[in-house]
Design an enzyme around this catalytic site. Structure first.
Site, short mmCIF file in Angstrom:
data_model
loop_
_atom_site.label_atom_id
_atom_site.label_comp_id
_atom_site.label_asym_id
_atom_site.label_seq_id
_atom_site.Cartn_x
_atom_site.Cartn_y
_atom_site.Cartn_z
N THR A 81 0.78 -1.21 0.16
CA THR A 81 -0.13 -0.10 0.07
C THR A 81 0.85 1.34 0.11
O THR A 81 0.75 2.02 -0.74
CB THR A 81 -0.81 0.16 1.23
N ASP A 166 -4.00 6.38 7.05
CA ASP A 166 -2.89 7.78 7.15
C ASP A 166 -2.04 7.85 5.95
O ASP A 166 -2.06 8.74 5.37
CB ASP A 166 -2.36 7.67 8.67
N ARG A 167 -1.57 6.60 5.77
CA ARG A 167 -0.48 6.58 4.51
C ARG A 167 -1.37 6.98 3.21
O ARG A 167 -0.46 7.38 2.18
CB ARG A 167 0.19 5.32 4.35
N HIS A 313 -8.89 -8.19 2.37
CA HIS A 313 -7.78 -8.84 3.63
C HIS A 313 -8.77 -10.01 4.40
O HIS A 313 -8.47 -11.03 4.47
CB HIS A 313 -6.96 -8.14 4.18
#
Length: 552
Positions: A81, A166-167, A313
């Site tokens: 990701t 956040d990323r 997932h």
């Protein structure tokens, strides 16, 4: 003398003629708003797997009105990701931008580093000791195309990143963003002091609506009758993970009853997470006047849709949950596009939609259908490797991690004990090659010489950052993943098409209608955006503009 006078007269009339030419110059043409949409864990084939059930205004609108790059690939490994978001916006790979995983290891010290971790940042919109707010893009070594837009307009363009993760918000927004907002498990959207001292009033007002809680109280049932989900296997199957507090992974999901045990972060593993994200995006457009910049500059809204990854997932790609997620996301996109039509103006904004990575079939499902596949137990492999190295070199824990399918050595120990690192690498490689499911193993110092197919070798080298990546790269056989036969859901990280073949569709201002089957790379996206906006490419860009896309 006569010739001299004639020359002077010729110069005079030439200058006069040039000055008399009409001024055809005009302002640089750009869209009012650029919107990047990354769908976390969207395989390319999802554009077509559920195509017959999509509405006319969502994915079909992108394909019917826009331009699709049908063979876009991730040109590095591991397909993770944080790397995907960084590579799309920087136009380069981990070797240059430095984001070597969601988590990576600083090789000089052995320190584990989360991709957007920043202990100097102060959380905004949440408790000052909440680590979820201690984030910034400081670990990203290269500029983003959003950074370059800010530079090109002397910081008059507005750039905002939004994602549940956040990323997914921080890395696309870049270093010069006006804001990045991500979701906290408390149910609020938060930020950090890297961007601001306090949340804007409109974000506070948005949080006051308690939308995550409101959505979860509606429960999650299928959008259409469950028997109509022909692209998915039976709802009750052994390949799906359960929510905490449930006995089976089946519909309907009583999210209203699961909030207490799972918290409001539960929304991220439902299609409501998509809705919540795009509602905040609409609020940003309205309250920040994005696409209606008072300075007349192009604004950039970087959105990442995180819930498909969470759902994949947990439930795996053949699940009704994944199919329902995409049918609902399609409707959310339709609503968002209509909103932009109304607020910015149809034809006045440009969108690209892509993904950070794909996903594999659950290996147990695949083998149950008589396909080849399996699980690589990284914990067992690491223990066996350390036992072997201890016997040979007399030291424990010479290998500190096998994360990201890489062997991370204890470089401090090796240096202190004056161990033979070349011999350690050789012994490790010879051992790993004996393990079931391993296709290739290479010493990264010798990767260019390895007997590995060129396409895979290039991706290995592109993904290697010597300061942050392991010394040895492991490549598994197709349909093999780190885990065990009890592992449910799906994952990603490898070079194979199911992980690396991603959608890339463009629509709006400056975009042709059509498609190309020419192979393009994830790293070409930033260069194409830069060409569209007439700005400099990011400073580490290795991509090339996809000229077929541009309406010129």
């Amino acid at each position: 003398m006569v010739l001299k006078r004639l020359f002077i007269l010729w110069c005079f009339f030439s200058i006069f003629a040039l000055r008399a030419q009409p001024n055809n110059s005009k302002n640089v043409e750009r869209p009012k708003l650029m919107v990047g949409i990354m769908v976390d864990q969207m395989r390319w084939d999802y554009l077509y797997r559920y195509f017959d059930r999509y509405s006319e205004g969502g994915f079909k609108r992108l394909l019917n009105d826009g331009f699709s790059c049908e063979n876009t690939y991730i040109n590095y490994i591991p397909t993770i990701t944080a790397i995907g978001h960084s590579s799309v916006y920087t136009g380069t790979t981990p070797a240059i931008h430095g984001i070597a995983g969601n988590d990576f290891i600083i090789q000089a010290t052995g320190q584990n580093m989360y991709c957007t971790e920043d202990d100097s940042a102060i959380p905004v919109g949440t408790a000052v000791d909440n680590s979820a707010g201690k984030m910034s893009p400081k670990n990203l070594l290269a500029s983003t195309v959003t950074d370059e837009l800010k530079l090109a307009t002397n910081f008059r363009s507005k750039v905002i990143g939004i994602a549940i993760k956040d990323r997914g918000a921080i890395l696309p927004a870049g270093h010069f963003a006006d804001a990045a907002y991500w979701f906290d498990n408390s149910g609020d959207w938060i930020s950090s002091s890297f961007y601001m001292k306090d949340l804007p009033k409109w974000v506070k007002d948005f949080n006051k609506q308690k939308l995550a809680e409101k959505y979860l109280k509606q429960d999650w049932n299928t959008l259409y009758p469950i028997a109509s989900y022909k692209q998915s296997i039976a709802d009750d199957n052994p390949y799906e993970g359960k929510f905490k507090g449930t006995e089976k992974a089946i519909f309907p999901v009583k999210t209203s009853q699961l909030i207490k045990q799972n918290g409001l972060g539960l929304v991220a593993t439902t299609p409501y997470g998509n809705t919540l994200t795009l509602e905040l995006a609409k609020a940003a457009v309205a309250n920040e006047q994005m696409g209606n910049n008072p300075e007349g500059c192009t604004d950039f809204l970087a959105i990442s849709i995180s819930s498909p990854d969470k759902i994949g997932h947990q439930f795996a790609i053949n699940s009704i949950e994944v199919e329902d997620n995409y049918l609902r996301l399609d409707k959310d996109l339709e609503s968002f596009f209509k909103y932009l039509d109304q607020t910015v103006g149809e034809g006045q904004y440009t969108i690209f939609l892509t993904a950070d990575h794909g996903a594999a079939h659950n290996p147990q499902f695949f083998t149950d259908q008589k396909g080849n596949g399996g699980y690589f137990n990284s914990k067992t492999a690491q223990k066996g490797l350390n036992d072997l190295l201890k016997a040979k070199f007399g030291q424990e824990k010479i290998v500190i991690s096998l994360s990201n399918y890489q062997v991370h050595l204890n470089n401090t120990l090796i240096k202190q004990q004056n161990l033979d690192e070349v011999a350690i690498r050789s012994a490790a490689i010879n051992y790993l090659k004996t393990l079931e499911g391993v296709a290739f193993v290479t010493d990264m110092d010798k990767a260019s010489e390895a007997a590995i197919p060129a396409r895979i070798k290039e991706r290995i080298i592109n993904g290697y950052n010597y300061k942050r990546s392991g010394a040895i790269q492991i490549v598994l056989e197709p349909q093999w993943y780190s885990g065990s036969p009890k592992s449910t859901g799906t994952t990603h990280g490898n070079w194979n098409p199911y992980d690396s073949h991603i959608p890339l569709v463009w629509m709006g201002w400056g975009i042709k209608h059509g498609a190309t089957n020419r192979v393009t790379n994830m790293t070409d996206i930033a260069a194409t955006v830069a060409g569209l906006l007439h700005i400099q490419e990011p400073n580490g860009s290795i991509g090339s503009p996809i000229i077929e896309v541009l309406n010129k």
